[in-house]
Write a protein that holds these residues in place. Structure first.
Motif, mmCIF file in Angstrom:
data_model
loop_
_atom_site.group_PDB
_atom_site.id
_atom_site.type_symbol
_atom_site.label_atom_id
_atom_site.label_comp_id
_atom_site.label_asym_id
_atom_site.label_seq_id
_atom_site.Cartn_x
_atom_site.Cartn_y
_atom_site.Cartn_z
ATOM 1 N N GLN A 102 0.828 -1.201 0.000
ATOM 2 C CA GLN A 102 0.000 0.000 0.000
ATOM 3 C C GLN A 102 0.863 1.253 0.000
ATOM 4 O O GLN A 102 0.554 2.216 -0.696
ATOM 5 C CB GLN A 102 -0.964 -0.009 1.178
ATOM 6 N N TYR A 103 1.940 1.238 0.764
ATOM 7 C CA TYR A 103 2.879 2.367 0.760
ATOM 8 C C TYR A 103 3.473 2.572 -0.635
ATOM 9 O O TYR A 103 3.676 3.702 -1.080
ATOM 10 C CB TYR A 103 3.994 2.120 1.780
ATOM 11 N N LEU A 104 3.718 1.467 -1.338
ATOM 12 C CA LEU A 104 4.325 1.529 -2.665
ATOM 13 C C LEU A 104 3.311 1.787 -3.778
ATOM 14 O O LEU A 104 3.696 1.941 -4.940
ATOM 15 C CB LEU A 104 5.084 0.230 -2.954
ATOM 16 N N GLY A 105 2.019 1.820 -3.457
ATOM 17 C CA GLY A 105 0.992 2.096 -4.467
ATOM 18 C C GLY A 105 0.446 0.849 -5.130
ATOM 19 O O GLY A 105 -0.123 0.920 -6.212
ATOM 20 N N ILE A 106 0.605 -0.305 -4.481
ATOM 21 C CA ILE A 106 0.113 -1.578 -5.014
ATOM 22 C C ILE A 106 -0.936 -2.100 -4.041
ATOM 23 O O ILE A 106 -0.667 -2.268 -2.855
ATOM 24 C CB ILE A 106 1.252 -2.613 -5.151
ATOM 25 N N PHE A 107 -2.131 -2.363 -4.541
ATOM 26 C CA PHE A 107 -3.201 -2.871 -3.695
ATOM 27 C C PHE A 107 -3.635 -4.234 -4.208
ATOM 28 O O PHE A 107 -4.142 -4.354 -5.321
ATOM 29 C CB PHE A 107 -4.389 -1.897 -3.682
#
Length: 131
Positions: A102-107
């Motif tokens: 989530q921090y990296l922009g992947i959900f």
């Protein structure tokens, strides 16, 4: 043996900053993403794996990433992070991955339990988009 199939949603802005910088510069448990990709290219004798192309895609729009490139990213994180949680439960590992992604922009949205479920989903999705 089949390959796991997962569905992801991406936050392009987060990925363009956080994921891009982490994969470009960060040293994880034993190596960088660049080192990992170089090792994979040699081991698989595959020149199609490209560190620069993956980073360029992430920087421009992660939504256009190929499944093969996304696989390399997830394999890299698994190889670097799972050993740190060797004695922890699967729940703790998965919670850490979810927070990191989530921090990296992947959900992560869903993982199909088998090929039949995946093909059933694809059939229904094709019907939905066509009609």
């Amino acid at each position: 043996m089949g390959k796991d199939t997962s569905l992801y949603m991406f936050d392009s802005e987060k990925a363009a900053v956080n994921l891009y910088e982490d994969l470009r510069h960060r040293m994880y448990h034993t190596q960088t993403f660049r080192g990992y990709i170089n090792d994979r290219r040699k081991a698989m004798n595959n020149d199609k794996i490209s560190f620069d192309r993956i980073l360029e895609t992430i920087k421009n729009d992660i939504n256009s990433i190929t499944p093969d490139d996304m696989l390399e990213i997830t394999l890299f994180f698994r190889s670097q992070i799972e050993p740190l949680f060797y004695h922890d439960s699967w729940e703790a590992r998965n919670e850490y991955f979810e927070t990191l992604y989530q921090y990296l922009g992947i959900f992560w949205l869903y993982e199909f339990p088998n090929a039949a479920a995946y093909y059933g989903y694809m059939h229904q999705y094709e019907n939905y988009t066509e009609f």
